[in-house]
Design a protein around this motif. Structure first.
Motif, PDB file in Angstrom:
ATOM      1  N   HIS A 296      -5.774  -0.489  -1.334  1.00  0.00           N
ATOM      2  CA  HIS A 296      -5.995   0.400  -0.196  1.00  0.00           C
ATOM      3  C   HIS A 296      -6.951  -0.219   0.805  1.00  0.00           C
ATOM      4  O   HIS A 296      -7.320   0.417   1.785  1.00  0.00           O
ATOM      5  CB  HIS A 296      -6.586   1.736  -0.678  1.00  0.00           C
TER       6      HIS A 296
ATOM      7  N   ARG B 115      -5.994  -6.577   6.998  1.00  0.00           N
ATOM      8  CA  ARG B 115      -6.144  -7.038   8.384  1.00  0.00           C
ATOM      9  C   ARG B 115      -6.557  -8.491   8.438  1.00  0.00           C
ATOM     10  O   ARG B 115      -6.107  -9.270   9.268  1.00  0.00           O
ATOM     11  CB  ARG B 115      -7.239  -6.212   9.075  1.00  0.00           C
TER      12      ARG B 115
ATOM     13  N   LYS C  11       1.826  -7.986   9.619  1.00  0.00           N
ATOM     14  CA  LYS C  11       0.553  -7.270   9.687  1.00  0.00           C
ATOM     15  C   LYS C  11       0.357  -6.625  11.067  1.00  0.00           C
ATOM     16  O   LYS C  11       0.010  -5.451  11.182  1.00  0.00           O
ATOM     17  CB  LYS C  11      -0.580  -8.256   9.390  1.00  0.00           C
TER      18      LYS C  11
ATOM     19  N   MET D 103      -7.695  -1.787   3.656  1.00  0.00           N
ATOM     20  CA  MET D 103      -6.988  -2.196   4.870  1.00  0.00           C
ATOM     21  C   MET D 103      -7.740  -3.301   5.613  1.00  0.00           C
ATOM     22  O   MET D 103      -7.151  -4.104   6.337  1.00  0.00           O
ATOM     23  CB  MET D 103      -6.780  -0.979   5.782  1.00  0.00           C
TER      24      MET D 103
ATOM     25  N   VAL E 155       2.696  -6.486   5.407  1.00  0.00           N
ATOM     26  CA  VAL E 155       2.304  -5.280   4.695  1.00  0.00           C
ATOM     27  C   VAL E 155       3.563  -4.528   4.289  1.00  0.00           C
ATOM     28  O   VAL E 155       4.467  -4.336   5.098  1.00  0.00           O
ATOM     29  CB  VAL E 155       1.417  -4.361   5.574  1.00  0.00           C
TER      30      VAL E 155
ATOM     31  N   CYS F 104       0.839  -1.193   0.000  1.00  0.00           N
ATOM     32  CA  CYS F 104       0.000   0.000   0.000  1.00  0.00           C
ATOM     33  C   CYS F 104       0.873   1.242   0.000  1.00  0.00           C
ATOM     34  O   CYS F 104       2.097   1.167   0.089  1.00  0.00           O
ATOM     35  CB  CYS F 104      -0.945  -0.008   1.202  1.00  0.00           C
TER      36      CYS F 104
ATOM     37  N   LEU G 223      -1.985   5.801   7.277  1.00  0.00           N
ATOM     38  CA  LEU G 223      -2.973   4.956   7.952  1.00  0.00           C
ATOM     39  C   LEU G 223      -4.073   5.796   8.588  1.00  0.00           C
ATOM     40  O   LEU G 223      -5.257   5.504   8.449  1.00  0.00           O
ATOM     41  CB  LEU G 223      -2.290   4.127   9.033  1.00  0.00           C
TER      42      LEU G 223
ATOM     43  N   PHE H 143      -0.082  -2.591  11.701  1.00  0.00           N
ATOM     44  CA  PHE H 143      -1.292  -1.950  12.215  1.00  0.00           C
ATOM     45  C   PHE H 143      -1.150  -1.557  13.685  1.00  0.00           C
ATOM     46  O   PHE H 143      -1.856  -0.683  14.171  1.00  0.00           O
ATOM     47  CB  PHE H 143      -2.505  -2.860  12.011  1.00  0.00           C
TER      48      PHE H 143
END
Lengths: 242, 221, 245
Positions: free
Chosen positions: A194, A200, A220, A196, A206, A33, A236, A224
């Motif tokens: 995009h 997740r 991941k 997310m 990522v 991303c 984000l 996040f």
């Protein structure tokens, strides 16, 4: 499965990729991303040699993509790709879209190709539209066909180049569902997106890109949880607060 | 095989060739200017919404576009003397034919150009109190012309090449001048080669100009 | 205008034989159609090849396509015809040149349709190139991505769509081939323009009759060409595909 080693790329004077390095193991799902213009779409097109690179190495399944001696058509036939604008062949019916590559590239018989095609159409829920043409389907349906077309070649890994960004919001989930299933089955996937929520749910790692560089390459949970770079944090917060 | 070619006659033939070239260019220029003016009027007639006027204009354009130019050249050449009772000469006949013929093609270009301007432009012009003709003259046509310059030039490129067809009625254009000179000096091959080169140079330059214009307009948009 | 109409002129025999003018005109139509169709075949084949070459990645091939187009587009058709008819035989080795000038069968006809075909091929090539370039770039990528070679991508993905897009401009080029075929009269092919001119001269003033029948025949030819292409267009129609222009 996929190794990207110190890859740099220029369009004329303009550098679009700078020293990118990452890798994707067998069975891994990696989401790429980053803001628009960050080079993520360019990077994924380099993986199957649709875009040449000027520096570095890209290796897929042990074969160097940017080696002039590589048989690119053969390599690409094992690497599935799904495009932002679907890119179904508008002059062929849905089932023909699925069969053409199997027949002309893999050398399967027409019957075999049709059978396999129908199976995959069933799987993505489009079986009843097999004899329609792409222009008669909605965007979400077209994109599911495009995924089925890529799968019809029995790929060893799949590349997704912003598969949902040209879709109306209500159609995004039908495409993502197919992709999630695919991930659960253990397909190796590199996904520029995009979405997310998708990341997740199924991503293992990522990769965050900005201005042609890989800024962040994390698991991941790490990504996040607390991304290390400011740019990734800004990014984000922008897309998650919508 | 080339040993028999003798290009030394070219300087001798130059004055005649230039005269022919001058007529080809004159014909192109007059037919272009006349054709664009007449063509714009035809386009406005078709877009006017007037039923009778629009149909007449469409009929004229369709007829001109479906008949070969060569045929049209013969029609005018033989018909004008019948109508007026006296011959008017090949050159004049050619100029009339080309202007009327090209008008049909320019009109289609201008029609597309006018239609490419958003309807809101007319409304905006009318809203500030302009008349129909003012809105055309100050707002619509200037924009349409600017957008259409490359296409108009491409049509002129075709027109210039087509001027060679006046050969059919014996008007002395560039090609005919070459033929005459070739016969006079017994050097037809050399003359044709030389004149081909002139045609090529002019047309190539014109096509480069069109390409350049296209790029510029692409940037402006 | 004091014009004496005489439609019977078509049933008079021509001075140089025992045909009627009507029969002569029908022969003329035959030559016009033959030249136009033969030229169209050449134009379509060579134009497609050259137009495609202008879009391939290989620079050398692109250059060949480009040179072809510039060469045949920038000189008037009539001039090109004269070059093929009067100049080229002189450029050939002596024996060949003599053969072309003296013994070649139907040399007027062949020269005419070859010249018209090559001239038209440059224009067809431009349309083919435009059609290919009008396709989204992603289509080429999609073809390559499923493992097609460049050639396969053209054969199965790019050209089938490009040709569908350019049917309208190809239609007008096809009609132009008919309209342009008239130049053949200058090298002595007895097609419609030739017959028409002869009739004006020989019939002593039946100008309108002499011109109007060939004119109507030309219009009919153009109409037939248009209808033929319309049939092809309908057959090639792809459901759901709208040409974005």
């Amino acid at each position: 499965m996929i190794q990207i080693q110190n890859v740099s790329k220029w369009y004329g004077q303009f550098q679009v990729l700078t020293d990118c390095t990452t890798s994707i193991a067998k069975g891994e799902v990696v989401v790429v991303c980053g803001p628009s213009g960050s080079g993520k779409s360019t990077l994924i097109k380099c993986v199957n040699g649709l875009e040449p690179v000027q520096q570095g190495k890209i290796i897929v399944d042990g074969i160097q993509v940017n080696d002039p001696a590589t048989n690119l058509p053969k390599l690409r036939s094992h690497v599935g790709m799904v495009f932002q604008h679907f890119e179904l062949f508008p002059h062929m019916s849905i089932i023909q879209n699925l069969a053409i590559g199997q027949v002309k590239v893999l050398g399967r018989s027409q019957d075999e190709a049709n059978e396999r095609g129908m199976k995959l159409l069933d799987r993505v829920g489009i079986k009843s539209h097999a004899n329609k043409f792409p222009g008669e389907l909605s965007g979400g349906q077209q994109q599911r066909v495009a995924i089925a077309r890529a799968l019809s070649m029995d790929p060893i890994c799949m590349l997704f180049d912003e598969p949902t960004s040209a879709l109306d919001p209500e159609m995004i989930s039908e495409v993502l569902d197919v992709m999630v299933d695919l991930a659960h089955e253990g397909m190796t996937m590199m996904v520029v997106t995009h979405e997310m929520g998708f990341a997740r749910k199924v991503a293992h790692r990522v990769v965050f890109m900005d201005q042609g560089k890989i800024v962040e390459d994390a698991s991941k949970d790490e990504f996040f949880g607390q991304p290390r770079s400011d740019r990734a944090q800004q990014f984000l917060s922008k897309i998650l607060n919508h | 095989m080339f040993s028999t070619l003798d290009f030394s006659v070219i300087p001798l033939a130059l004055p005649a060739i230039f005269k022919g070239l001058a007529f080809s260019l004159e014909l192109t220029l007059i037919a272009m200017i006349g054709g664009v003016i007449l063509g714009t009027l035809l386009a406005l007639a078709r877009l006017s919404g007037g039923k009778w006027l629009g149909r007449a204009a469409k009929f004229y354009v369709d007829i001109m576009r479906s008949i070969p130019l060569l045929m049209m050249i013969l029609w005018f050449f033989f018909l004008i003397p019948l109508l007026t009772g006296q011959p008017i000469g090949q050159e004049k006949s050619a100029i009339i034919t080309f202007t009327l013929f090209q008008a049909a093609f320019y009109s289609e270009i201008m029609r597309a150009g006018i239609q490419s301007i958003p309807r809101g432009q007319v409304n905006a012009a009318l809203a500030i109190g302009m008349t129909y003709w003012q809105s055309m003259g100050h707002v619509i046509l200037p924009q349409a012309f600017r957008n259409m310059v490359p296409v108009l030039l491409t049509q002129t490129f075709v027109l210039f090449q087509d001027t060679s067809l006046v050969y059919a009625i014996g008007a002395t254009d560039l090609l005919k001048a070459a033929e005459n000179a070739g016969m006079l000096y017994g050097r037809t091959v050399e003359m044709y080669l030389f004149v081909s080169l002139i045609y090529f140079a002019i047309c190539f330059a014109l096509s480069m100009l069109v390409k350049y214009m296209n790029k510029r307009i692409a940037i402006i948009r | 205008m004091n014009y004496h109409w005489n439609w019977n002129v078509f049933f008079q025999t021509i001075p140089s034989g025992d045909e009627t003018y009507l029969a002569w005109i029908i022969h003329g139509l035959g030559w016009t159609v033959s030249i136009s169709l033969a030229a169209w075949v050449i134009a379509l084949v060579l134009g497609s090849v050259m137009g495609t070459l202008r879009t391939v990645p290989n620079t050398g091939l692109r250059l060949i396509g480009h040179a072809w187009v510039e060469f045949f587009r920038n000189v008037p058709l009539l001039m090109q015809l004269f070059i093929w008819f009067f100049v080229v035989p002189e450029m050939l080795p002596r024996d060949w040149g003599m053969w072309v000038k003296q013994d070649m069968p139907a040399k007027e006809f062949i020269t005419a349709f070859v010249a018209l075909g090559l001239f038209t091929s440059a224009r067809v090539a431009e349309q083919v190139r435009a059609g290919i370039q009008a396709l989204p770039r992603g289509q080429r990528n999609a073809g390559l991505a499923i493992g097609f070679t460049q050639a396969q991508t053209y054969r199965y993905v790019i050209l089938p769509m490009a040709f569908r897009i350019i049917i309208p401009p190809l239609t007008s080029e096809f009609m132009n081939a008919f309209k342009n075929s008239g130049v053949a009269y200058t090298v002595g092919v007895w097609e419609l323009i030739f017959v028409s001119r002869q009739m004006v001269e020989e019939t002593g003033g039946q100008v309108i009759e002499s011109l109007i029948v060939p004119t109507v025949l030309y219009i009919l030819c153009a109409y037939a060409a248009n209808q033929l292409m319309a049939v092809i267009d309908r057959r090639a129609h792809v459901p759901g595909f709208i040409v974005a222009k």
